[in-house]
Motif scaffolding. Structure first.
Motif: not given
Length: 540
Positions: A87-105
């Motif tokens: 989810s793009s929305d959740f990816r945005a929230k994770l990044k905002k909270d300082g988590f490293r997002v490395v992929h989508d699917d």
């Protein structure tokens, strides 16, 4: 348009269950529990599992909002946690909270990175596919903690579920069924889940170069039976063969590296290669380090170490850096052994005097006064000899365990004594310490710390750090004392050259004080007086 919270598969992991999953990943190192790193969290959602991973890793959170507080932000960044989220929305929230997002699917994720653990709560509708993907990523070793709908495990009606069930069985996975795990969750559901724990052993590394070298060595041994017999019987010949194989392996590794290092450059032809693999040593430097390792191993071999005095062992260990400039070859090893043979006589003489001085140094330890017998020396009244029993410092008890553990220190102390007495007893024949090592090992296994019988003495080890030995061979003890006393000039120059009755009164007085006429006559008759000529050089 549906939002992430409306998704039928979005069920944030309850904090207590997320904590349990993360906590179970811990292992103990140096007495402290820690989470392995790096960790992958696929289908991370809004970060419910990720936050609990940080919590178990002792990265604090604000108890009201669940967000990282200011104090722990830097610590959170240091923790190696990768998140994957569709989810793009959740990816945005994770990044905002300082988590490293490395992929989508996650199902298309192809990591080059090797993860120590995967912890996941995948969409229940595709749980089998996600866990199979996780097993594929971790096939070379690591831990997996996964939440699935229990029906995925209990009812393997599809080929995908059957494949998953087979793999979990092969990997001895632990499955814990939890009814109503999401009953009081943020998004409640009356569903039974399966908490699956898989610990995959690390895969044994396979080297094509090593396999090639092994095959080449096998072919060489088949073609040369004499070489095969030599390597089998002689640890030094075997060490040379291993060194040659290792050196050839280094050559091939550098050849491979030089062949692919252009891939480590940037896109343009003008860019230079980067030291991606950290080959910070040149080929010659690597060979130099290898030589150093094998020369050190040579002096650790019992066949070599047993016949070096303590001082010589230290000398050759200090020469490792010099010897690393010479190839580890039969010629150079033979050269060193000849050098050691030439020095062994003087080395044994020094070892005898060194032991004698250690045991008669009354100022070192008051208890040592029990070691010696006084007599009137030639032109001095300070002469003494070692008695039947000797006390010296020797650590043989575990500092922490409190158990009898005679390790390297005990072996070193006792082999120094036994080697010296062996040379006196056998006129310089080659010493082998295998019997001493076997005796120490048997004593440790049985817990026998008192009256342990060795070749020339019995030994009792005390927790205060001393060892008491009692000599069981009177002749070799006499030779030991005679050698030291003569070297120190405490016996008349005529000692051993004249019969008792041919000596002057002054000389007889010294002999009487030292041992008496009968003992002196016996010493002459049985040739118990050691000389430099009787200490033969180290044999081949």
């Amino acid at each position: 348009m549906t939002t992430p919270n409306d998704s039928r598969d979005f069920y944030p992991t309850p904090d207590n269950l997320a904590w349990e999953m993360a906590y179970s990943l811990q292992s103990t190192k140096y007495g402290w529990k820690h989470l392995p790193q790096p960790i992958l969290e696929p289908s991370a959602g809004d970060g419910a599992l990720a936050r609990q991973i940080h919590a178990v890793a002792d990265i604090r959170h604000d108890p009201k909002t669940g967000e990282l507080d200011r104090y722990s932000t830097s610590k959170a960044k240091e923790f190696d946690l990768d998140c994957v989220e569709l989810s793009s929305d959740f990816r945005a929230k994770l990044k905002k909270d300082g988590f490293r997002v490395v992929h989508d699917d996650f199902l298309t994720f192809r990591p080059a990175k090797k993860y120590a653990a995967i912890i996941m709560n995948p969409p229940f509708s595709a749980g089998a596919a996600h866990l199979l993907k996780a097993l594929e990523i971790m096939k070379d070793g690591g831990k997996i903690r996964c939440l699935l709908n229990a029906e995925t495990i209990r009812n393997p009606y599809t080929n995908e579920r059957k494949e998953l069930a087979q793999k979990l069985n092969e990997l001895n996975a632990q499955i814990k069924y939890i009814p109503d795990a999401f009953k009081n969750a943020r998004r409640a559901a009356r569903v039974e889940v399966a908490l699956i724990s898989v610990d995959i052993p690390d895969k044994e590394p396979v080297s094509k170069i090593r396999l090639e070298l092994n095959n080449e060595m096998t072919d060489r041994m088949k073609a040369d039976p004499q070489l095969a017999a030599l390597v089998s019987a002689d640890p030094i010949a075997a060490a040379v063969e291993r060194y040659n194989a290792a050196a050839e392996g280094i050559r091939r590794i550098y050849e491979e590296y030089n062949g692919i290092k252009s891939l480590f450059s940037a896109a343009t032809a003008d860019d230079k290669e980067t030291e991606v693999l950290n080959f910070n040593k040149s080929y010659n430097e690597a060979i130099h380090s290898l030589r150093s390792l094998y020369w050190k191993k040579l002096f650790d071999l019992p066949q070599i170490r047993d016949n070096l005095t303590q001082a010589m062992q230290c000398e050759y260990q200090n020469r490792i850096s010099e010897l690393a400039n010479y190839d580890f070859s039969p010629y150079n090893i033979l050269t060193i052994r000849e050098e050691m043979s030439a020095n062994i006589v003087n080395g044994i003489e020094d070892e005898i005097i060194g032991l004698f001085n250690d045991w008669t140094n009354l100022h070192y330890n008051s208890e040592y006064s029990k070691n010696v017998h006084y007599y009137n020396g030639w032109c001095t009244n300070e002469a003494y000899k070692v008695g039947k029993k000797v006390i010296f410092r020797c650590s043989a008890w575990g500092d922490y365990s409190g158990r009898f553990e005679p390790g390297w220190n005990a072996e070193s102390c006792l082999s120094r004594i036994e080697r010296t007495l062996h040379y006196l007893d056998t006129n310089g024949k080659k010493y082998n310490g295998d019997e001493l090592r076997a005796t120490l090992k048997a004593a440790e296994e049985s817990g026998q710390s008192q009256n342990v019988q060795f070749r020339y003495f019995t030994a009792t080890f005390y927790k205060k750090g001393t060892c008491h030995i009692t000599f069981t061979n009177d002749d070799v003890l006499k030779s030991f004392n005679l050698f030291a006393s003569q070297k120190k000039g405490w016996l008349p120059p005529s000692y051993g050259k004249k019969s008792y009755h041919d000596m002057s009164k002054a000389e007889q007085k010294i002999v009487d004080s030292y041992e008496g006429e009968a003992s002196y006559t016996d010493t002459l008759a049985r040739h118990l007086i050691p000389t430099k000529a009787t200490l033969l050089q180290l044999g081949e």
